[in-house]
Design a protein around this motif. Sequence first.
Motif, PDB file in Angstrom:
ATOM      1  N   VAL A 114       0.815  -1.220   0.000  1.00  0.00           N
ATOM      2  CA  VAL A 114       0.000   0.000   0.000  1.00  0.00           C
ATOM      3  C   VAL A 114       0.847   1.268   0.000  1.00  0.00           C
ATOM      4  N   LYS A 115       0.178   2.358  -0.310  1.00  0.00           N
ATOM      5  CA  LYS A 115       0.750   3.693  -0.216  1.00  0.00           C
ATOM      6  C   LYS A 115       0.103   4.373   0.983  1.00  0.00           C
ATOM      7  N   ILE A 116       0.897   5.096   1.764  1.00  0.00           N
ATOM      8  CA  ILE A 116       0.332   5.876   2.869  1.00  0.00           C
ATOM      9  C   ILE A 116      -0.093   7.227   2.327  1.00  0.00           C
ATOM     10  N   ASN A 117      -1.394   7.497   2.390  1.00  0.00           N
ATOM     11  CA  ASN A 117      -1.921   8.792   1.958  1.00  0.00           C
ATOM     12  C   ASN A 117      -1.876   9.822   3.073  1.00  0.00           C
ATOM     13  N   LYS A 118      -2.099   9.379   4.325  1.00  0.00           N
ATOM     14  CA  LYS A 118      -2.149  10.322   5.440  1.00  0.00           C
ATOM     15  C   LYS A 118      -1.676   9.658   6.712  1.00  0.00           C
TER      16      LYS A 118
ATOM     17  N   ARG B 275       1.312   7.867  25.412  1.00  0.00           N
ATOM     18  CA  ARG B 275       2.225   7.387  24.368  1.00  0.00           C
ATOM     19  C   ARG B 275       1.706   7.786  22.991  1.00  0.00           C
ATOM     20  N   GLU B 276       2.629   7.959  22.056  1.00  0.00           N
ATOM     21  CA  GLU B 276       2.258   8.358  20.706  1.00  0.00           C
ATOM     22  C   GLU B 276       1.826   7.153  19.870  1.00  0.00           C
ATOM     23  N   MET B 277       0.769   7.341  19.108  1.00  0.00           N
ATOM     24  CA  MET B 277       0.268   6.345  18.164  1.00  0.00           C
ATOM     25  C   MET B 277      -0.230   7.118  16.949  1.00  0.00           C
ATOM     26  N   CYS B 278      -0.769   6.416  15.945  1.00  0.00           N
ATOM     27  CA  CYS B 278      -1.278   7.158  14.791  1.00  0.00           C
ATOM     28  C   CYS B 278      -2.382   6.394  14.078  1.00  0.00           C
ATOM     29  N   GLN B 279      -3.078   7.133  13.237  1.00  0.00           N
ATOM     30  CA  GLN B 279      -4.039   6.558  12.305  1.00  0.00           C
ATOM     31  C   GLN B 279      -3.462   6.787  10.918  1.00  0.00           C
ATOM     32  N   LEU B 280      -3.432   5.739  10.114  1.00  0.00           N
ATOM     33  CA  LEU B 280      -2.936   5.831   8.750  1.00  0.00           C
ATOM     34  C   LEU B 280      -4.083   5.652   7.772  1.00  0.00           C
ATOM     35  N   THR B 281      -4.096   6.445   6.734  1.00  0.00           N
ATOM     36  CA  THR B 281      -4.973   6.195   5.602  1.00  0.00           C
ATOM     37  C   THR B 281      -4.081   5.562   4.547  1.00  0.00           C
ATOM     38  N   ILE B 282      -4.368   4.296   4.221  1.00  0.00           N
ATOM     39  CA  ILE B 282      -3.555   3.561   3.254  1.00  0.00           C
ATOM     40  C   ILE B 282      -4.397   3.246   2.021  1.00  0.00           C
TER      41      ILE B 282
ATOM     42  N   THR C 244      -7.381  -0.530  -5.458  1.00  0.00           N
ATOM     43  CA  THR C 244      -8.780  -0.920  -5.257  1.00  0.00           C
ATOM     44  C   THR C 244      -9.529   0.033  -4.335  1.00  0.00           C
ATOM     45  N   GLY C 245      -8.812   0.928  -3.656  1.00  0.00           N
ATOM     46  CA  GLY C 245      -9.455   1.852  -2.736  1.00  0.00           C
ATOM     47  C   GLY C 245      -8.549   2.219  -1.576  1.00  0.00           C
ATOM     48  N   PHE C 246      -9.159   2.678  -0.494  1.00  0.00           N
ATOM     49  CA  PHE C 246      -8.382   3.069   0.687  1.00  0.00           C
ATOM     50  C   PHE C 246      -9.110   2.632   1.954  1.00  0.00           C
ATOM     51  N   ILE C 247      -8.341   2.510   3.039  1.00  0.00           N
ATOM     52  CA  ILE C 247      -8.898   2.227   4.366  1.00  0.00           C
ATOM     53  C   ILE C 247      -8.089   2.983   5.407  1.00  0.00           C
ATOM     54  N   ASN C 248      -8.689   3.174   6.571  1.00  0.00           N
ATOM     55  CA  ASN C 248      -7.994   3.758   7.713  1.00  0.00           C
ATOM     56  C   ASN C 248      -7.621   2.628   8.656  1.00  0.00           C
TER      57      ASN C 248
ATOM     58  N   SER D 171       6.392   7.862   5.758  1.00  0.00           N
ATOM     59  CA  SER D 171       6.121   9.168   5.160  1.00  0.00           C
ATOM     60  C   SER D 171       4.942   9.068   4.201  1.00  0.00           C
ATOM     61  N   GLU D 172       4.164  10.126   4.160  1.00  0.00           N
ATOM     62  CA  GLU D 172       3.020  10.183   3.258  1.00  0.00           C
ATOM     63  C   GLU D 172       3.515  10.145   1.819  1.00  0.00           C
ATOM     64  N   GLY D 173       2.806   9.383   0.984  1.00  0.00           N
ATOM     65  CA  GLY D 173       3.175   9.258  -0.425  1.00  0.00           C
ATOM     66  C   GLY D 173       4.123   8.120  -0.717  1.00  0.00           C
ATOM     67  N   SER D 174       4.616   7.437   0.328  1.00  0.00           N
ATOM     68  CA  SER D 174       5.541   6.318   0.134  1.00  0.00           C
ATOM     69  C   SER D 174       4.805   4.987   0.196  1.00  0.00           C
ATOM     70  N   TYR D 175       5.432   3.961  -0.388  1.00  0.00           N
ATOM     71  CA  TYR D 175       4.831   2.624  -0.471  1.00  0.00           C
ATOM     72  C   TYR D 175       5.466   1.671   0.529  1.00  0.00           C
ATOM     73  N   TYR D 176       4.633   0.801   1.100  1.00  0.00           N
ATOM     74  CA  TYR D 176       5.074  -0.146   2.116  1.00  0.00           C
ATOM     75  C   TYR D 176       4.324  -1.459   1.970  1.00  0.00           C
ATOM     76  N   GLU D 177       4.917  -2.511   2.498  1.00  0.00           N
ATOM     77  CA  GLU D 177       4.211  -3.770   2.665  1.00  0.00           C
ATOM     78  C   GLU D 177       3.863  -3.861   4.145  1.00  0.00           C
ATOM     79  N   MET D 178       2.611  -4.185   4.437  1.00  0.00           N
ATOM     80  CA  MET D 178       2.139  -4.208   5.826  1.00  0.00           C
ATOM     81  C   MET D 178       1.415  -5.505   6.136  1.00  0.00           C
TER      82      MET D 178
END
Length: 108
Positions: free
Chosen positions: A35-39, A53-60, A64-68, A84-91
Amino acid sequence: FFSYDYNVNTEDSWSCKECFSRMKGNKNLTANLSVKINKIKSTTTKKGKDPGREMCQLTIADNTGFINVVCFPDVYEKFKTKLSEGSYYEMILKGTGFGWSVDSIKIS
């Protein structure tokens, strides 16, 4: 590649669309995605075992679409400097019963 606790079985690769359709009641599911991280939206925990503690929500997203998804503190601390936003990762995502949380990330 930067890799932490990452073990992907490509036979179990999913899409964002498949994850979205299985959002509820997914407590025993594991999904592997490219996936790509959009946000990235960072926040601080207010309750639980480690308040503050710090955590986050990712929009990936994929083609086919996106999910949070949620990245809880233990995982986020391992990866936050590499994301980083705009980069691709395997999760690898784990079902929480209400949505998905990030279990592991492979960074290339």
